[in-house]
Scaffold this motif. Structure first.
Motif, PDB file in Angstrom:
ATOM      1  N   GLN A   1       3.035  -1.947  -2.760  1.00  0.00           N
ATOM      2  CA  GLN A   1       1.891  -1.242  -3.318  1.00  0.00           C
ATOM      3  C   GLN A   1       1.725  -1.684  -4.769  1.00  0.00           C
ATOM      4  OE1 GLN A   1       1.859   2.870  -2.365  1.00  0.00           O
ATOM      5  NE2 GLN A   1      -0.055   3.302  -3.442  1.00  0.00           N
TER       6      GLN A   1
ATOM      7  N   GLY B   1       8.259   2.021   0.780  1.00  0.00           N
ATOM      8  CA  GLY B   1       8.434   0.623   0.452  1.00  0.00           C
ATOM      9  C   GLY B   1       8.854   0.427  -0.979  1.00  0.00           C
TER      10      GLY B   1
ATOM     11  N   ILE C   1      -1.753   1.043   6.312  1.00  0.00           N
ATOM     12  CA  ILE C   1      -0.456   1.444   6.852  1.00  0.00           C
ATOM     13  C   ILE C   1      -0.618   2.726   7.658  1.00  0.00           C
ATOM     14  CG2 ILE C   1       1.936   2.022   6.283  1.00  0.00           C
ATOM     15  CD1 ILE C   1       1.128  -0.807   5.533  1.00  0.00           C
TER      16      ILE C   1
ATOM     17  N   THR D   1      -5.216  -7.315  -3.552  1.00  0.00           N
ATOM     18  CA  THR D   1      -4.938  -6.169  -2.686  1.00  0.00           C
ATOM     19  C   THR D   1      -6.229  -5.550  -2.174  1.00  0.00           C
ATOM     20  OG1 THR D   1      -2.933  -5.697  -3.947  1.00  0.00           O
ATOM     21  CG2 THR D   1      -3.751  -3.953  -2.533  1.00  0.00           C
TER      22      THR D   1
ATOM     23  N   SER E   1      -6.983   0.278   1.576  1.00  0.00           N
ATOM     24  CA  SER E   1      -6.161  -0.935   1.507  1.00  0.00           C
ATOM     25  C   SER E   1      -5.426  -0.922   0.178  1.00  0.00           C
ATOM     26  CB  SER E   1      -7.043  -2.179   1.642  1.00  0.00           C
ATOM     27  OG  SER E   1      -7.635  -2.217   2.910  1.00  0.00           O
TER      28      SER E   1
ATOM     29  N   TRP F   1      -1.919  -1.917   0.020  1.00  0.00           N
ATOM     30  CA  TRP F   1      -0.675  -2.666   0.111  1.00  0.00           C
ATOM     31  C   TRP F   1      -0.932  -4.132   0.394  1.00  0.00           C
ATOM     32  CZ3 TRP F   1      -1.690   1.976   2.460  1.00  0.00           C
ATOM     33  CH2 TRP F   1      -0.882   3.068   2.115  1.00  0.00           C
ATOM     34  N   ILE F   2      -0.001  -4.956  -0.008  1.00  0.00           N
ATOM     35  CA  ILE F   2       0.086  -6.319   0.478  1.00  0.00           C
ATOM     36  C   ILE F   2       1.457  -6.467   1.131  1.00  0.00           C
ATOM     37  CG2 ILE F   2      -1.514  -7.340  -1.179  1.00  0.00           C
ATOM     38  CD1 ILE F   2       0.827  -8.175  -2.889  1.00  0.00           C
ATOM     39  N   ARG F   3       1.512  -7.253   2.152  1.00  0.00           N
ATOM     40  CA  ARG F   3       2.771  -7.418   2.885  1.00  0.00           C
ATOM     41  C   ARG F   3       3.513  -8.633   2.364  1.00  0.00           C
ATOM     42  NH1 ARG F   3       4.421  -4.858   7.212  1.00  0.00           N
ATOM     43  NH2 ARG F   3       2.316  -4.014   7.582  1.00  0.00           N
TER      44      ARG F   3
ATOM     45  N   GLY G   1       8.765  -8.620   5.732  1.00  0.00           N
ATOM     46  CA  GLY G   1       8.066  -7.561   6.431  1.00  0.00           C
ATOM     47  C   GLY G   1       7.970  -6.255   5.673  1.00  0.00           C
ATOM     48  N   ILE G   2       8.126  -6.295   4.350  1.00  0.00           N
ATOM     49  CA  ILE G   2       8.052  -5.081   3.527  1.00  0.00           C
ATOM     50  C   ILE G   2       6.698  -5.044   2.828  1.00  0.00           C
ATOM     51  CG2 ILE G   2       9.026  -3.886   1.525  1.00  0.00           C
ATOM     52  CD1 ILE G   2      11.721  -5.041   2.224  1.00  0.00           C
ATOM     53  N   THR G   3       6.093  -3.858   2.828  1.00  0.00           N
ATOM     54  CA  THR G   3       4.805  -3.711   2.157  1.00  0.00           C
ATOM     55  C   THR G   3       5.015  -3.411   0.675  1.00  0.00           C
ATOM     56  OG1 THR G   3       4.726  -1.372   2.776  1.00  0.00           O
ATOM     57  CG2 THR G   3       3.619  -2.939   4.219  1.00  0.00           C
TER      58      THR G   3
ATOM     59  N   THR H   1      -3.628  -4.487   3.386  1.00  0.00           N
ATOM     60  CA  THR H   1      -3.469  -3.962   4.734  1.00  0.00           C
ATOM     61  C   THR H   1      -3.476  -2.443   4.708  1.00  0.00           C
ATOM     62  OG1 THR H   1      -1.065  -4.007   4.518  1.00  0.00           O
ATOM     63  CG2 THR H   1      -2.114  -5.954   5.469  1.00  0.00           C
TER      64      THR H   1
END
Length: 399
Positions: A118, A356, A99, A92, A105, A107-109, A114-116, A97
């Motif tokens: 944490q 998320g 948001i 991560t 940074s 989050w990872i997607r 398409g959901i992030t 990414t």
């Protein structure tokens, strides 16, 4: 309905409180998401509502699955999951990414959906279970600080260090919760005082390094310091703008509120559907709605304490407190931020805020609590007919 309820084991009051929180969340999320649609230009209100509903449905699936797992299994599972979350946290930091313009940074997607995700939220739940396992293991013997460095403080330090650069508030809350759990678990107080001093010292060094080499962690330390400084001296800043709009929303709500969906400040308040949703709730449902919501969280706290007290095993008691208390603590911090009793932290309101996978991690923690409430008199070591330990129990005793 009666047949369906028969499949829901554990503390029925916790099931009821969690269901009430989830059902109530649809109204403020639908109302506050108009900010994302008409101000930010992100999706539709129905789309945000459906996403929130999907997250909650999957979250209740997580609760159901987790509460069916015997509590003693979590000791071994925490050891298996610990290196996984460390790898996820490293990934991560390296590839995460941002948001909606956030500096960090975190989050990872998730691919295809398409959901992030944490990762710090998952790390917090796993680490609290792991710490509870360790404390239950040393409960009946004296422990020195040197003995506990490798099995306890090394994993704690690694995870906190990986969370800290991107999310100071989560790292700080997790550190406080670990110290609280260690205190409840009988860990020597003098060692805890030493860990507090060590934590403060390291944080000071981290800030100095970040100031000296600003390219390593751009804007993060400045953001933390500005939020704290603005909170104490009252100067204008981004956080103060959010607090100002939140206080206007709370003041306009009065005692009974303006009615569902009739919030005005949701169009001006950033993060109105997540970090500051409590202000929108009070604007629409008044102090009656705000205090009712607080009562539900306090009722959840009461039932968590009851479940912990009913457990005869040390691990059962500690794991319930370890994963349950952070939910209430996070809720109280979110409410305190909205009424300017605490600097802006970015913590959401559990089971209420849109978002998320933080909802899933809250549901995971609740599932562990309900698992402990299914059979509160479960012994710490479970044996089969041949008096052999279960493989997960063997694994849990190796570290």
């Amino acid at each position: 309905m009666k047949r369906f309820l028969q499949h829901l084991e554990g503390d029925k009051a916790i099931w009821a409180v969690v269901a009430l929180l989830a059902l109530f969340s649809f109204l403020p999320v639908y109302s506050a998401s108009s900010n994302l649609v008409y101000v930010v230009g992100n999706g539709t209100t129905i789309g945000h509502l459906l996403k929130h509903g999907m997250l909650l449905i999957l979250g209740f699936g997580i609760i159901y699955g987790m509460h069916k797992i015997p509590t003693h299994y979590y000791k071994g599972l925490s050891i298996i999951a610990l290196p996984v979350v460390i790898l996820l946290l490293i990934y991560t930091l390296a590839q995460g990414t941002t948001i909606e313009g956030a500096n960090a940074s975190r989050w990872i997607r998730l691919p295809f959906v398409g959901i992030t995700f944490q990762t710090s939220n998952l790390a917090a739940v796993v680490l609290m279970v792991y710490v509870a396992r360790y404390l239950s293991k040393i409960r009946d013997r004296k422990i020195t600080f040197k003995e506990s460095i490798l099995p306890l403080w090394l994993p704690v330090s690694v995870i906190l260090l990986l969370i800290l650069p991107a999310n100071f508030s989560t790292a700080a809350i997790l550190f406080v919760m670990i110290l609280t759990l260690c205190f409840l678990g009988g860990y020597p107080l003098k060692y805890l005082v030493g860990m507090v001093a060590s934590g403060i010292t390291f944080l000071a060094l981290f800030i100095l390094v970040a100031k000296a080499i600003p390219d390593v962690f751009p804007n993060r330390v400045d953001t933390w310091m500005n939020r704290v400084e603005h909170f104490w001296d009252g100067e204008d800043g981004v956080g103060d703008y959010q607090i100002e709009k939140a206080k206007i929303a709370i003041a306009s709500g009065g005692v009974m509120g303006n009615g569902a969906g009739k919030s005005v400040m949701k169009h001006f308040l950033p993060q109105s559907s997540s970090d500051f949703i409590y202000a929108i709730i009070i604007e629409e449902y008044g102090l009656v709605g705000g205090f009712s919501l607080m009562f539900l969280y306090l009722l959840l706290l009461f039932r968590i304490v009851v479940v912990a007290n009913a457990n005869t095993s040390v691990f059962g008691k500690l794991v319930v407190m370890g994963v349950g208390l952070p939910i209430i603590f996070q809720a109280l911090i979110n409410m305190a931020v909205a009424v300017e009793l605490f600097p802006v932290t970015g913590q959401t309101l559990p089971l209420i805020s849109s978002g998320g996978t933080s909802i899933w991690m809250t549901c995971m923690a609740i599932g562990v609590v309900l698992s402990s409430s299914r059979n509160p008199r479960m012994e710490e070591i479970v044996t089969d007919k041949n008096n052999e330990e279960h493989p997960l129990e063997i694994l849990s005793g190796q570290l």
